[in-house]
Design an enzyme around this catalytic site. Structure first.
Site, PDB file in Angstrom:
ATOM      1  N   GLY A  18       1.198  -5.345   7.409  1.00  0.00           N
ATOM      2  CA  GLY A  18       0.444  -4.804   6.275  1.00  0.00           C
ATOM      3  C   GLY A  18       1.306  -4.708   5.100  1.00  0.00           C
ATOM      4  N   HIS A  19       2.162  -3.724   4.863  1.00  0.00           N
ATOM      5  CA  HIS A  19       2.858  -3.268   3.784  1.00  0.00           C
ATOM      6  C   HIS A  19       3.387  -4.429   3.091  1.00  0.00           C
ATOM      7  CE1 HIS A  19       5.882  -1.226   1.219  1.00  0.00           C
ATOM      8  NE2 HIS A  19       4.979  -0.388   1.062  1.00  0.00           N
TER       9      HIS A  19
ATOM     10  N   HIS B 240       4.836  -3.344  12.521  1.00  0.00           N
ATOM     11  CA  HIS B 240       5.631  -2.210  11.780  1.00  0.00           C
ATOM     12  C   HIS B 240       6.734  -2.707  11.156  1.00  0.00           C
ATOM     13  CE1 HIS B 240       5.993   1.579  10.301  1.00  0.00           C
ATOM     14  NE2 HIS B 240       5.109   1.805  10.587  1.00  0.00           N
ATOM     15  N   GLY B 241       6.702  -2.649   9.846  1.00  0.00           N
ATOM     16  CA  GLY B 241       7.959  -2.976   8.881  1.00  0.00           C
ATOM     17  C   GLY B 241       8.257  -4.639   9.027  1.00  0.00           C
TER      18      GLY B 241
ATOM     19  N   ARG C 127      -5.955   9.263   3.611  1.00  0.00           N
ATOM     20  CA  ARG C 127      -5.244   9.129   2.540  1.00  0.00           C
ATOM     21  C   ARG C 127      -5.506   7.507   1.955  1.00  0.00           C
ATOM     22  NH1 ARG C 127       0.907   8.889   4.924  1.00  0.00           N
ATOM     23  NH2 ARG C 127       0.091  11.077   6.032  1.00  0.00           N
ATOM     24  N   HIS C 128      -5.802   6.658   2.837  1.00  0.00           N
ATOM     25  CA  HIS C 128      -6.145   5.308   2.257  1.00  0.00           C
ATOM     26  C   HIS C 128      -7.745   4.886   2.538  1.00  0.00           C
ATOM     27  CE1 HIS C 128      -3.938   4.617   5.931  1.00  0.00           C
ATOM     28  NE2 HIS C 128      -2.882   4.563   5.293  1.00  0.00           N
TER      29      HIS C 128
ATOM     30  N   ASP D 284      -4.578  -1.419   4.685  1.00  0.00           N
ATOM     31  CA  ASP D 284      -4.572   0.115   4.363  1.00  0.00           C
ATOM     32  C   ASP D 284      -3.939   0.105   3.064  1.00  0.00           C
ATOM     33  OD1 ASP D 284      -5.153   0.516   6.988  1.00  0.00           O
ATOM     34  OD2 ASP D 284      -2.968   1.263   7.530  1.00  0.00           O
ATOM     35  N   HIS D 285      -2.783  -0.638   2.479  1.00  0.00           N
ATOM     36  CA  HIS D 285      -2.287  -0.412   1.070  1.00  0.00           C
ATOM     37  C   HIS D 285      -2.995  -1.010   0.085  1.00  0.00           C
ATOM     38  CE1 HIS D 285       0.328   2.249   3.256  1.00  0.00           C
ATOM     39  NE2 HIS D 285       1.082   1.134   3.980  1.00  0.00           N
TER      40      HIS D 285
ATOM     41  N   HIS E 229      -6.291   1.728   9.286  1.00  0.00           N
ATOM     42  CA  HIS E 229      -5.976   2.837  10.113  1.00  0.00           C
ATOM     43  C   HIS E 229      -6.723   3.921   9.505  1.00  0.00           C
ATOM     44  CE1 HIS E 229      -2.231   5.436  11.293  1.00  0.00           C
ATOM     45  NE2 HIS E 229      -3.617   6.067  11.681  1.00  0.00           N
TER      46      HIS E 229
ATOM     47  N   GLU F 200      -7.168   1.334  13.652  1.00  0.00           N
ATOM     48  CA  GLU F 200      -6.121   2.260  14.468  1.00  0.00           C
ATOM     49  C   GLU F 200      -6.393   3.506  14.019  1.00  0.00           C
ATOM     50  OE1 GLU F 200      -1.876   2.079  12.338  1.00  0.00           O
ATOM     51  OE2 GLU F 200      -2.197  -0.152  12.412  1.00  0.00           O
TER      52      GLU F 200
ATOM     53  N   GLU G 239       0.797  -2.801  21.745  1.00  0.00           N
ATOM     54  CA  GLU G 239       1.419  -3.020  20.538  1.00  0.00           C
ATOM     55  C   GLU G 239       3.037  -2.531  20.499  1.00  0.00           C
ATOM     56  OE1 GLU G 239      -0.647  -3.323  17.012  1.00  0.00           O
ATOM     57  OE2 GLU G 239       1.125  -2.911  16.002  1.00  0.00           O
TER      58      GLU G 239
ATOM     59  N   THR H 153       4.421   6.791   7.255  1.00  0.00           N
ATOM     60  CA  THR H 153       3.703   5.732   7.799  1.00  0.00           C
ATOM     61  C   THR H 153       3.911   6.229   9.346  1.00  0.00           C
ATOM     62  OG1 THR H 153       3.805   3.579   8.367  1.00  0.00           O
ATOM     63  CG2 THR H 153       5.972   4.439   8.013  1.00  0.00           C
ATOM     64  N   THR H 154       3.285   5.451  10.460  1.00  0.00           N
ATOM     65  CA  THR H 154       3.435   5.925  11.740  1.00  0.00           C
ATOM     66  C   THR H 154       4.711   5.709  12.080  1.00  0.00           C
ATOM     67  OG1 THR H 154       1.329   4.463  11.786  1.00  0.00           O
ATOM     68  CG2 THR H 154       2.518   5.311  13.854  1.00  0.00           C
TER      69      THR H 154
ATOM     70  N   ASN I 135      -3.069  -5.973   8.010  1.00  0.00           N
ATOM     71  CA  ASN I 135      -3.564  -4.490   7.897  1.00  0.00           C
ATOM     72  C   ASN I 135      -3.836  -4.213   6.340  1.00  0.00           C
ATOM     73  OD1 ASN I 135      -2.809  -1.860   7.026  1.00  0.00           O
ATOM     74  ND2 ASN I 135      -2.262  -1.278   9.094  1.00  0.00           N
TER      75      ASN I 135
ATOM     76  N   ARG J 285      -6.162   6.007  -7.773  1.00  0.00           N
ATOM     77  CA  ARG J 285      -6.768   6.273  -9.087  1.00  0.00           C
ATOM     78  C   ARG J 285      -8.281   6.853  -8.819  1.00  0.00           C
ATOM     79  NH1 ARG J 285      -4.375   3.936 -13.891  1.00  0.00           N
ATOM     80  NH2 ARG J 285      -6.347   4.416 -14.856  1.00  0.00           N
TER      81      ARG J 285
ATOM     82  N   ARG K 187      -6.943   7.346   8.944  1.00  0.00           N
ATOM     83  CA  ARG K 187      -5.961   8.534   9.159  1.00  0.00           C
ATOM     84  C   ARG K 187      -6.877   9.803   8.933  1.00  0.00           C
ATOM     85  NH1 ARG K 187      -0.500   9.345   9.133  1.00  0.00           N
ATOM     86  NH2 ARG K 187       0.348   7.338   9.278  1.00  0.00           N
TER      87      ARG K 187
HETATM   88  N1  PXP Z   1       0.825  -1.846  13.705  1.00  0.00           N
HETATM   89  C1  PXP Z   1       0.571  -0.262  13.673  1.00  0.00           C
HETATM   90  C2  PXP Z   1       0.274   0.336  14.827  1.00  0.00           C
HETATM   91  C3  PXP Z   1       0.882   0.530  12.678  1.00  0.00           C
HETATM   92  O1  PXP Z   1       0.774   1.869  12.632  1.00  0.00           O
HETATM   93  C4  PXP Z   1       1.195  -0.178  11.268  1.00  0.00           C
HETATM   94  C5  PXP Z   1       1.326   0.621  10.140  1.00  0.00           C
HETATM   95  O2  PXP Z   1       0.084   1.125   9.772  1.00  0.00           O
HETATM   96  C6  PXP Z   1       1.387  -1.666  11.217  1.00  0.00           C
HETATM   97  C7  PXP Z   1       1.094  -2.377  12.597  1.00  0.00           C
HETATM   98  C8  PXP Z   1       1.841  -2.377  10.370  1.00  0.00           C
HETATM   99  O3  PXP Z   1       3.003  -2.012   9.548  1.00  0.00           O
HETATM  100  P1  PXP Z   1       3.542  -2.417   8.052  1.00  0.00           P
HETATM  101  O4  PXP Z   1       2.457  -1.896   7.329  1.00  0.00           O
HETATM  102  O5  PXP Z   1       4.774  -1.759   8.062  1.00  0.00           O
HETATM  103  O6  PXP Z   1       3.496  -3.985   8.181  1.00  0.00           O
END
Ligand code: PXP
Length: 249
Positions: free
Chosen positions: A220-221, A198-199, A57-58, A17-18, A51, A78, A159, A108-109, A15, A26, A53
Protein backbone atom coordinates in the site's frame (compact mmCIF):
# COMPACT_ATOMS: atom_id res chain seq x y z
CA UNK A 1 14.34 -25.25 -24.25
CA UNK A 2 14.90 -24.66 -20.53
CA UNK A 3 14.00 -27.55 -18.20
CA UNK A 4 13.27 -25.14 -15.32
CA UNK A 5 9.68 -25.24 -14.22
CA UNK A 6 8.02 -21.81 -14.04
CA UNK A 7 7.23 -20.75 -10.45
CA UNK A 8 3.54 -20.24 -9.64
CA UNK A 9 2.12 -16.84 -10.54
CA UNK A 10 2.20 -14.09 -7.94
CA UNK A 11 -0.68 -11.65 -7.42
CA UNK A 12 -0.57 -8.03 -6.29
CA UNK A 13 -3.15 -6.80 -3.82
CA UNK A 14 -3.17 -3.00 -3.59
CA UNK A 15 -3.89 -1.39 -0.22
CA UNK A 16 -5.70 1.94 -0.68
CA UNK A 17 -5.71 3.07 2.99
CA UNK A 18 -3.43 6.02 2.37
CA UNK A 19 -5.59 7.41 -0.42
CA UNK A 20 -8.16 7.78 2.35
CA UNK A 21 -5.47 9.23 4.68
CA UNK A 22 -5.07 12.19 2.28
CA UNK A 23 -8.84 12.66 2.05
CA UNK A 24 -9.31 12.53 5.83
CA UNK A 25 -6.50 15.09 6.35
CA UNK A 26 -8.75 17.79 4.82
CA UNK A 27 -12.21 16.31 5.24
CA UNK A 28 -12.83 16.58 1.50
CA UNK A 29 -14.65 14.09 -0.73
CA UNK A 30 -11.42 13.47 -2.68
CA UNK A 31 -9.27 11.51 -3.28
CA UNK A 32 -11.70 8.60 -3.26
CA UNK A 33 -10.16 5.23 -2.28
CA UNK A 34 -12.85 3.43 -4.29
CA UNK A 35 -11.90 5.36 -7.45
CA UNK A 36 -8.24 4.56 -6.68
CA UNK A 37 -9.19 0.89 -6.29
CA UNK A 38 -10.83 0.88 -9.73
CA UNK A 39 -7.68 2.41 -11.28
CA UNK A 40 -5.49 -0.15 -9.49
CA UNK A 41 -7.65 -3.01 -10.76
CA UNK A 42 -7.52 -1.61 -14.31
CA UNK A 43 -3.71 -1.51 -13.96
CA UNK A 44 -3.54 -5.20 -13.03
CA UNK A 45 -4.10 -5.44 -9.29
CA UNK A 46 -5.75 -8.76 -8.42
CA UNK A 47 -7.43 -7.46 -5.26
CA UNK A 48 -7.86 -4.40 -3.09
CA UNK A 49 -7.10 -4.23 0.62
CA UNK A 50 -8.72 -1.77 3.02
CA UNK A 51 -8.00 -1.65 6.72
CA UNK A 52 -11.03 -0.49 8.66
CA UNK A 53 -9.40 0.71 11.85
CA UNK A 54 -11.22 1.06 15.13
CA UNK A 55 -10.43 4.83 15.15
CA UNK A 56 -11.51 5.21 11.46
CA UNK A 57 -8.37 7.25 10.81
CA UNK A 58 -8.42 6.55 7.07
CA UNK A 59 -10.88 4.05 5.58
CA UNK A 60 -14.52 4.72 6.55
CA UNK A 61 -17.40 2.25 6.69
CA UNK A 62 -18.91 3.78 3.54
CA UNK A 63 -15.68 3.02 1.60
CA UNK A 64 -15.89 -0.68 2.40
CA UNK A 65 -19.61 -0.78 1.59
CA UNK A 66 -19.02 1.00 -1.75
CA UNK A 67 -16.14 -1.26 -2.79
CA UNK A 68 -18.10 -4.39 -1.86
CA UNK A 69 -21.04 -3.05 -3.89
CA UNK A 70 -18.66 -2.49 -6.82
CA UNK A 71 -17.25 -6.04 -6.66
CA UNK A 72 -17.09 -8.05 -3.44
CA UNK A 73 -14.88 -10.65 -5.11
CA UNK A 74 -11.83 -8.36 -5.10
CA UNK A 75 -12.17 -7.01 -1.55
CA UNK A 76 -9.74 -7.98 1.18
CA UNK A 77 -10.87 -6.35 4.43
CA UNK A 78 -8.18 -5.99 7.08
CA UNK A 79 -9.55 -5.81 10.58
CA UNK A 80 -8.99 -6.52 14.25
CA UNK A 81 -10.59 -9.51 15.96
CA UNK A 82 -13.42 -7.60 17.64
CA UNK A 83 -17.16 -8.15 17.86
CA UNK A 84 -17.89 -4.88 16.00
CA UNK A 85 -15.61 -5.78 13.11
CA UNK A 86 -16.88 -9.35 12.86
CA UNK A 87 -20.44 -8.08 12.70
CA UNK A 88 -19.58 -5.61 9.92
CA UNK A 89 -17.61 -8.18 7.90
CA UNK A 90 -20.44 -10.71 8.09
CA UNK A 91 -22.83 -8.01 6.89
CA UNK A 92 -20.64 -6.80 3.99
CA UNK A 93 -19.29 -10.24 2.99
CA UNK A 94 -16.04 -9.24 1.25
CA UNK A 95 -14.29 -12.16 -0.47
CA UNK A 96 -11.48 -12.10 2.08
CA UNK A 97 -10.73 -10.84 5.56
CA UNK A 98 -7.22 -10.50 6.96
CA UNK A 99 -7.16 -10.55 10.76
CA UNK A 100 -4.55 -8.16 12.18
CA UNK A 101 -3.56 -6.89 15.62
CA UNK A 102 -4.46 -3.28 16.27
CA UNK A 103 -3.24 -0.69 18.73
CA UNK A 104 -4.77 2.79 18.67
CA UNK A 105 -1.49 4.66 19.04
CA UNK A 106 0.53 2.78 16.39
CA UNK A 107 1.45 4.48 13.08
CA UNK A 108 0.83 1.25 11.19
CA UNK A 109 0.31 -2.44 12.03
CA UNK A 110 3.26 -3.28 14.28
CA UNK A 111 3.99 -7.00 14.40
CA UNK A 112 1.77 -9.93 13.56
CA UNK A 113 -1.34 -11.23 15.25
CA UNK A 114 -0.69 -13.27 18.40
CA UNK A 115 -2.73 -16.29 17.32
CA UNK A 116 -1.15 -18.52 19.97
CA UNK A 117 -2.13 -16.08 22.73
CA UNK A 118 -5.80 -15.83 21.71
CA UNK A 119 -6.48 -19.06 19.87
CA UNK A 120 -10.08 -19.45 21.03
CA UNK A 121 -11.05 -15.94 19.86
CA UNK A 122 -9.25 -16.36 16.52
CA UNK A 123 -10.77 -19.80 15.95
CA UNK A 124 -14.27 -18.48 16.69
CA UNK A 125 -13.70 -15.53 14.34
CA UNK A 126 -12.47 -17.84 11.56
CA UNK A 127 -15.51 -20.11 11.96
CA UNK A 128 -17.92 -17.17 11.95
CA UNK A 129 -16.33 -15.62 8.86
CA UNK A 130 -16.23 -19.00 7.07
CA UNK A 131 -19.96 -19.43 7.73
CA UNK A 132 -20.48 -16.07 5.99
CA UNK A 133 -18.54 -17.41 2.98
CA UNK A 134 -15.44 -15.28 3.67
CA UNK A 135 -11.87 -16.57 3.19
CA UNK A 136 -9.70 -15.68 6.18
CA UNK A 137 -6.00 -14.84 6.33
CA UNK A 138 -4.08 -14.41 9.58
CA UNK A 139 -1.38 -11.73 9.47
CA UNK A 140 1.47 -13.27 11.47
CA UNK A 141 5.20 -13.04 12.01
CA UNK A 142 7.29 -15.85 10.50
CA UNK A 143 7.29 -17.63 13.85
CA UNK A 144 6.82 -21.43 14.17
CA UNK A 145 4.83 -20.94 17.40
CA UNK A 146 2.28 -18.83 15.51
CA UNK A 147 2.17 -21.34 12.65
CA UNK A 148 1.41 -24.11 15.11
CA UNK A 149 -1.50 -22.09 16.50
CA UNK A 150 -2.65 -21.05 13.01
CA UNK A 151 -2.98 -24.74 12.09
CA UNK A 152 -5.59 -25.06 14.84
CA UNK A 153 -7.44 -21.87 13.86
CA UNK A 154 -9.25 -23.05 10.74
CA UNK A 155 -7.90 -20.14 8.64
CA UNK A 156 -7.07 -21.17 5.05
CA UNK A 157 -4.58 -18.34 4.37
CA UNK A 158 -1.61 -16.78 6.14
CA UNK A 159 -0.05 -13.39 5.43
CA UNK A 160 3.56 -13.15 6.55
CA UNK A 161 4.56 -9.81 8.12
CA UNK A 162 7.51 -8.49 6.07
CA UNK A 163 7.98 -5.33 8.17
CA UNK A 164 11.19 -6.48 9.83
CA UNK A 165 12.63 -7.56 6.44
CA UNK A 166 11.79 -4.09 5.07
CA UNK A 167 13.29 -2.25 8.04
CA UNK A 168 16.61 -4.11 8.26
CA UNK A 169 19.71 -4.11 6.06
CA UNK A 170 22.73 -6.34 5.39
CA UNK A 171 23.08 -9.56 7.35
CA UNK A 172 20.04 -8.94 9.50
CA UNK A 173 17.91 -8.55 6.39
CA UNK A 174 19.37 -11.69 4.79
CA UNK A 175 18.59 -13.66 7.96
CA UNK A 176 15.03 -12.30 8.02
CA UNK A 177 14.56 -13.18 4.35
CA UNK A 178 15.73 -16.74 5.05
CA UNK A 179 13.35 -16.98 8.00
CA UNK A 180 10.44 -15.84 5.80
CA UNK A 181 11.35 -18.26 2.98
CA UNK A 182 11.60 -21.24 5.37
CA UNK A 183 8.36 -20.27 7.09
CA UNK A 184 6.56 -19.86 3.74
CA UNK A 185 7.64 -23.32 2.61
CA UNK A 186 6.52 -24.95 5.87
CA UNK A 187 3.20 -23.07 5.84
CA UNK A 188 2.48 -23.98 2.22
CA UNK A 189 3.27 -27.63 2.92
CA UNK A 190 0.92 -27.49 5.91
CA UNK A 191 -1.85 -26.56 3.45
CA UNK A 192 -2.00 -22.77 3.78
CA UNK A 193 -2.15 -20.35 0.88
CA UNK A 194 0.70 -17.98 1.73
CA UNK A 195 0.66 -14.20 1.27
CA UNK A 196 3.05 -11.52 2.50
CA UNK A 197 3.14 -7.80 2.99
CA UNK A 198 4.15 -4.69 4.92
CA UNK A 199 6.86 -2.20 4.06
CA UNK A 200 7.44 -3.57 0.56
CA UNK A 201 8.74 -1.16 -2.09
CA UNK A 202 9.95 -1.48 -5.69
CA UNK A 203 13.49 -1.67 -4.27
CA UNK A 204 12.95 -4.49 -1.75
CA UNK A 205 10.07 -6.50 -3.28
CA UNK A 206 12.24 -8.65 -5.56
CA UNK A 207 13.65 -11.04 -2.98
CA UNK A 208 10.20 -11.64 -1.47
CA UNK A 209 8.55 -12.06 -4.89
CA UNK A 210 11.15 -14.75 -5.71
CA UNK A 211 9.97 -16.99 -2.84
CA UNK A 212 7.94 -19.58 -4.78
CA UNK A 213 5.65 -20.51 -1.86
CA UNK A 214 4.23 -16.98 -1.64
CA UNK A 215 1.37 -16.34 -4.09
CA UNK A 216 0.14 -12.87 -3.09
CA UNK A 217 1.75 -9.63 -1.93
CA UNK A 218 -0.29 -6.85 -0.35
CA UNK A 219 1.33 -3.45 -0.81
CA UNK A 220 0.00 0.00 0.00
CA UNK A 221 2.11 2.86 1.33
CA UNK A 222 4.89 2.63 -1.26
CA UNK A 223 2.45 2.42 -4.19
CA UNK A 224 0.39 5.41 -3.01
CA UNK A 225 3.58 7.42 -2.32
CA UNK A 226 4.98 6.54 -5.75
CA UNK A 227 1.67 7.47 -7.40
CA UNK A 228 2.07 10.96 -5.95
CA UNK A 229 5.49 11.53 -7.50
CA UNK A 230 4.76 9.74 -10.78
CA UNK A 231 1.46 11.59 -11.14
CA UNK A 232 2.62 15.03 -9.98
CA UNK A 233 3.74 16.34 -13.43
CA UNK A 234 0.34 15.47 -14.94
CA UNK A 235 -1.53 17.05 -12.00
CA UNK A 236 0.48 20.31 -12.27
CA UNK A 237 0.00 20.44 -16.06
CA UNK A 238 -3.75 19.87 -15.67
CA UNK A 239 -4.08 22.73 -13.14
CA UNK A 240 -2.04 25.12 -15.31
CA UNK A 241 -4.23 24.24 -18.30
CA UNK A 242 -7.41 24.97 -16.31
CA UNK A 243 -5.99 28.35 -15.22
CA UNK A 244 -4.74 29.41 -18.64
CA UNK A 245 -7.91 28.30 -20.41
CA UNK A 246 -9.95 30.43 -17.98
CA UNK A 247 -7.72 33.48 -18.70
CA UNK A 248 -7.95 32.98 -22.44
CA UNK A 249 -11.76 32.72 -22.45
N1 PXP B 1 -0.63 -6.29 4.94
C1 PXP B 1 -1.13 -5.96 6.16
C2 PXP B 1 -1.78 -7.03 6.97
C3 PXP B 1 -1.08 -4.64 6.62
O1 PXP B 1 -1.56 -4.32 7.84
C4 PXP B 1 -0.53 -3.64 5.78
C5 PXP B 1 -0.54 -2.21 6.23
O2 PXP B 1 -1.86 -1.76 6.35
C6 PXP B 1 -0.04 -4.04 4.53
C7 PXP B 1 -0.08 -5.37 4.15
C8 PXP B 1 0.54 -3.06 3.58
O3 PXP B 1 1.68 -2.46 4.13
P1 PXP B 1 2.33 -1.22 3.40
O4 PXP B 1 1.33 -0.11 3.44
O5 PXP B 1 3.55 -0.94 4.21
O6 PXP B 1 2.63 -1.65 2.00
Amino acid sequence: MSSRRAPPAIRLGVNVDHVATIRQARGTAYPDPVEAAKLALAAGAASITLHLREDRRHIQDRDVAALVAHDARIVNLEMAVTEDMLRLACRWKPACVCLVPEKRVELTTEGGLDVAGQLDAVRDACARLARAGIQVALFIDADPLQLKAARRSGAPHLEIHTGRYADTRGRAQTAELQRIATFARTARRAGFEVHAGHGLTVDNVGAIARIPDIVELNIGHAIVARALTLGLPAAVAEMRRAMHEARAA
